[in-house]
Design a protein around this motif. Structure first.
Motif, PDB file in Angstrom:
ATOM      1  N   PHE A 182     -45.195  33.840   1.254  1.00  0.00           N
ATOM      2  CA  PHE A 182     -44.483  33.322   2.417  1.00  0.00           C
ATOM      3  C   PHE A 182     -44.987  31.948   2.872  1.00  0.00           C
ATOM      4  N   LYS A 183     -45.880  31.351   2.056  1.00  0.00           N
ATOM      5  CA  LYS A 183     -46.358  29.991   2.293  1.00  0.00           C
ATOM      6  C   LYS A 183     -46.961  29.842   3.698  1.00  0.00           C
ATOM      7  N   ASP A 225     -46.113  24.933  16.593  1.00  0.00           N
ATOM      8  CA  ASP A 225     -46.293  23.666  15.881  1.00  0.00           C
ATOM      9  C   ASP A 225     -45.276  23.478  14.758  1.00  0.00           C
ATOM     10  N   GLY A 226     -44.356  24.425  14.632  1.00  0.00           N
ATOM     11  CA  GLY A 226     -43.357  24.322  13.580  1.00  0.00           C
ATOM     12  C   GLY A 226     -43.836  24.789  12.225  1.00  0.00           C
ATOM     13  N   GLU A 227     -44.958  25.519  12.195  1.00  0.00           N
ATOM     14  CA  GLU A 227     -45.517  26.022  10.943  1.00  0.00           C
ATOM     15  C   GLU A 227     -45.348  27.540  10.866  1.00  0.00           C
ATOM     16  N   ARG A 228     -45.364  28.052   9.651  1.00  0.00           N
ATOM     17  CA  ARG A 228     -45.267  29.503   9.482  1.00  0.00           C
ATOM     18  C   ARG A 228     -46.594  30.173   9.835  1.00  0.00           C
ATOM     19  N   GLU A 229     -46.498  31.325  10.486  1.00  0.00           N
ATOM     20  CA  GLU A 229     -47.681  32.118  10.782  1.00  0.00           C
ATOM     21  C   GLU A 229     -47.390  33.592  10.542  1.00  0.00           C
ATOM     22  N   LEU A 230     -48.450  34.336  10.203  1.00  0.00           N
ATOM     23  CA  LEU A 230     -48.384  35.784  10.040  1.00  0.00           C
ATOM     24  C   LEU A 230     -48.954  36.438  11.290  1.00  0.00           C
ATOM     25  N   VAL A 231     -48.154  37.290  11.933  1.00  0.00           N
ATOM     26  CA  VAL A 231     -48.589  37.963  13.159  1.00  0.00           C
ATOM     27  C   VAL A 231     -48.168  39.428  13.091  1.00  0.00           C
ATOM     28  N   LEU A 232     -48.786  40.253  13.926  1.00  0.00           N
ATOM     29  CA  LEU A 232     -48.374  41.644  14.058  1.00  0.00           C
ATOM     30  C   LEU A 232     -47.372  41.773  15.199  1.00  0.00           C
ATOM     31  N   ALA A 280     -30.359  32.822  17.489  1.00  0.00           N
ATOM     32  CA  ALA A 280     -30.252  31.370  17.639  1.00  0.00           C
ATOM     33  C   ALA A 280     -31.594  30.674  17.447  1.00  0.00           C
ATOM     34  N   GLY A 281     -32.693  31.289  17.879  1.00  0.00           N
ATOM     35  CA  GLY A 281     -33.957  30.555  17.864  1.00  0.00           C
ATOM     36  C   GLY A 281     -35.204  31.322  17.517  1.00  0.00           C
ATOM     37  N   ARG A 282     -35.092  32.611  17.187  1.00  0.00           N
ATOM     38  CA  ARG A 282     -36.289  33.404  16.882  1.00  0.00           C
ATOM     39  C   ARG A 282     -36.017  34.322  15.683  1.00  0.00           C
ATOM     40  N   ARG A 283     -35.778  33.697  14.541  1.00  0.00           N
ATOM     41  CA  ARG A 283     -35.599  34.473  13.319  1.00  0.00           C
ATOM     42  C   ARG A 283     -36.949  34.583  12.598  1.00  0.00           C
ATOM     43  N   CYS A 284     -37.130  35.655  11.850  1.00  0.00           N
ATOM     44  CA  CYS A 284     -38.408  35.885  11.182  1.00  0.00           C
ATOM     45  C   CYS A 284     -38.186  36.567   9.836  1.00  0.00           C
ATOM     46  N   LEU A 285     -39.242  36.602   9.048  1.00  0.00           N
ATOM     47  CA  LEU A 285     -39.278  37.331   7.789  1.00  0.00           C
ATOM     48  C   LEU A 285     -40.129  38.578   7.977  1.00  0.00           C
ATOM     49  N   PRO A 341     -36.435  34.523  -1.978  1.00  0.00           N
ATOM     50  CA  PRO A 341     -37.444  33.549  -1.534  1.00  0.00           C
ATOM     51  C   PRO A 341     -36.871  32.152  -1.311  1.00  0.00           C
ATOM     52  N   GLY A 342     -35.888  31.764  -2.103  1.00  0.00           N
ATOM     53  CA  GLY A 342     -35.287  30.451  -1.934  1.00  0.00           C
ATOM     54  C   GLY A 342     -34.510  30.290  -0.646  1.00  0.00           C
TER      55      GLY A 342
END
Length: 226
Positions: free
Chosen positions: A18-19, A50-57, A99-104, A185-186
């Motif tokens: 997930f980079k 900050d516009g970066e991906r993060e892993l959270v619970l 609209a603004g809070r999508r996640c994987l 993934p793409g």
């Protein structure tokens, strides 16, 4: 619909797939989760401030208040663990998150049940050469910070939900109508950062030929031998 899934992917492998940079992994010492139920913690990938991906619970399931029809007193809130693809842009419960809070939502397998007394459990995963292999993948998810109208600790929960679409030919014999949206993934960037129009085009059944049934039987409520 889907109310049980597993994520047994190693933490380092999740960061790679997930980079997510190591310093933005907020999971701590994450252990495999062979059975994830609504209202319980699970790893989620989102875009941070900050516009970066993060892993959270996050807890699984948006919460809404519930009261007793007889007494009018508050009951345990309902958990909405699935969001229909044809409702995410219009429903009051989902539209601001779409609209603004999508996640994987990282996954290694998910369960659907067929029949009753007893039901047969079917666990679905991605195609692989070895029976024990569980290639990691991601559901399309939405998240919410806080649960409007819900009091106490639960009202402050960080939660996620899984978007569903029509069932493909593999899932349909077990659950005729719906299945979770599985993303290639793409398409991760478009789901996390794209416009609503771009994200909406990703809400489709995953190809059945790229999936398989990894376990089935009565009482298999974990993707792990008991």
């Amino acid at each position: 619909m889907c109310n049980l899934y597993a994520n047994t992917t190693a933490q380092e492998a999740m960061r790679g797939l997930f980079k997510v940079a190591t310093e933005r992994d907020r999971l701590g010492n994450e252990q495999p989760r062979p059975a994830i139920w609504p209202k319980y913690d699970a790893p989620v990938v989102r875009i941070d401030g900050d516009g970066e991906r993060e892993l959270v619970l996050m807890k699984w399931g948006f919460l809404t208040p519930k009261t007793s029809a007889k007494t009018g007193k508050p009951l345990k809130p309902d958990a909405w663990n699935n969001a229909r693809d044809d409702k995410v842009a219009s429903s009051g419960l989902w539209k601001s998150s779409f609209a603004g809070r999508r996640c994987l939502v990282p996954v290694s397998a998910f369960r659907e049940a067929k029949g009753r007394n007893p039901a047969t459990d079917f666990w679905f995963g991605l195609a692989a050469e070895a029976d024990d292999d569980r290639p990691p993948f991601a559901f399309a998810g939405l998240w919410s910070d806080g649960q409007p109208g819900v009091d106490g600790e639960e009202g402050d929960w960080l939660t996620h939900t899984v978007v569903t679409t029509v069932a493909n030919e593999l899932v349909k014999p077990v659950h005729p109508t719906r299945m979770p949206v599985i993303l290639d993934p793409g398409d991760y960037d478009a789901w996390l950062d794209g416009s609503e129009s771009e994200a909406g085009k990703l809400l489709r059944p995953y190809p059945a030929e790229k999936m398989r049934i990894v376990r089935q039987g009565v009482g298999i409520t974990s993707d792990k031998d008991q």
